[in-house]
Design an enzyme around this catalytic site. Structure first.
Site, PDB file in Angstrom:
ATOM      1  N   ASN A   1      35.713   4.712  -4.871  1.00 58.59           N
ATOM      2  CA  ASN A   1      36.272   5.940  -4.282  1.00 58.59           C
ATOM      3  C   ASN A   1      35.737   6.236  -2.876  1.00 58.59           C
ATOM      4  OD1 ASN A   1      36.462   7.670  -7.491  1.00 58.59           O
ATOM      5  ND2 ASN A   1      38.083   6.591  -6.394  1.00 58.59           N
TER       6      ASN A   1
ATOM      7  N   ASP B   1      41.537  11.265 -14.455  1.00 51.42           N
ATOM      8  CA  ASP B   1      42.442  10.732 -13.431  1.00 51.42           C
ATOM      9  C   ASP B   1      43.734  11.544 -13.362  1.00 51.42           C
ATOM     10  OD1 ASP B   1      43.145   8.965 -11.417  1.00 51.42           O
ATOM     11  OD2 ASP B   1      44.025   7.493 -12.787  1.00 51.42           O
TER      12      ASP B   1
END
Ligand code: IPE
Ligand code: IPE
Ligand code: MG
Length: 248
Positions: free
Chosen positions: A69, A21
């Site tokens: 996502n 991330d």
């Protein structure tokens, strides 16, 4: 591979799971488009895969794209899929050379057809590789994986193959995408957030958690070795007392 000699092999996690991330924020800090962060992140993937293989990690699971996502702007999703495809195309040779098997967890059928076809080709061509398994979590969600596993078990019960009262943790584990693989020993999340974001919810029940502020594009060999060294200093008690583990 000489650096590996300074590591005690017993202290190397056999399975590392990684939430990659911070790509977007890395790019934004540099006043560049988010995709530039994802691009730089691919170099971190290469470095981390190579290092993991060097130090003897047997399974490496990378969270590359979550079920959630898909909700990102279309252009970003498209850019990520294109990067994934070029990564797979460019890495096949290295994977074969380093005896790395590629595997995928998640709903791969949701991927664009061109990406899916390269992915399946690389999986097939590396199927015989044994030194390390690289799992890419693609269109992956822990809850989705679990519900698919529960459905498989329900079908077996309805078909009379399994007695519902005999359902076990082991059986559920075998219905998950990670069947046959050990649970992660170490879960790393880069980018400063302290959450699981729907990653491997069942499998991480006893993983050691390691969070770092370092954003994914800056996470390379040294940062992985640092995480592994920290892991090596932890005592995993699995519910027992420290004295029990020392045989006292
Ligand atoms: C992780 O980086 C990559 C994916 C989720 C595909 P992000 O894109 O989430 O980066 P941040 O969290 O916005 O910085
Ligand atoms: C988790 O990162 C998913 C991947 C790294 C692929 P996100 O950036 O999507 O997670 P949240 O939205 O911050 O929880
Ligand atoms: Mg993020």
């Amino acid at each position: 591979m000489q650096e590996t000699s300074e590591f005690d092999i017993r202290l190397i996690p056999s399975h590392i799971a990684l939430i990659m991330d911070g790509n977007g924020r890395w790019a934004e800090e540099r006043r560049r488009p988010r995709l530039a962060g994802h691009k730089a992140g691919v170099d971190s993937v290469r470095a981390v895969v190579e290092t993991a293989r060097e130090i003897g990690v047997r399974y490496l699971t990378l969270y590359a794209f979550s079920t959630e996502n898909w909700q990102r702007p279309r252009a970003e999703v498209k850019g990520l899929m294109a990067l994934l495809r070029t990564y797979l195309e460019s890495e096949l040779r290295t994977m074969l050379k380093n005896d790395i098997r590629l595997f995928c967890i998640g709903q791969r059928e949701r991927l664009p057809a061109d990406v899916l076809s390269v992915l399946e080709q690389v999986m097939q061509e590396t199927e015989h590789c044994r030194e390390m398994t690289l799992n890419l979590a693609l269109s992956y969600g822990g809850r989705n994986e679990m519900i698919r596993a529960v459905r498989k078990m329900a079908h077996k019960c309805v078909a009379g193959e399994v007695d519902p009262d005999a359902l076990s943790e082991g059986m559920l584990g075998e219905c998950l995408d990670t069947f046959g693989q050990p649970d992660p020993d170490l879960l790393i999340r880069t980018g400063g957030e302290h959450r699981l974001s729907n990653f491997l919810l069942w499998q991480v029940s006893y993983a050691e958690l390691y969070f770092t502020e370092t954003k994914w594009p800056d996470f390379r060999k040294y940062q992985l070795l640092e995480a592994v060294a920290t892991y090596g200093r932890r005592q995993r008690r699995f519910g027992k007392t420290g004295a029990q583990l020392l045989g006292r």
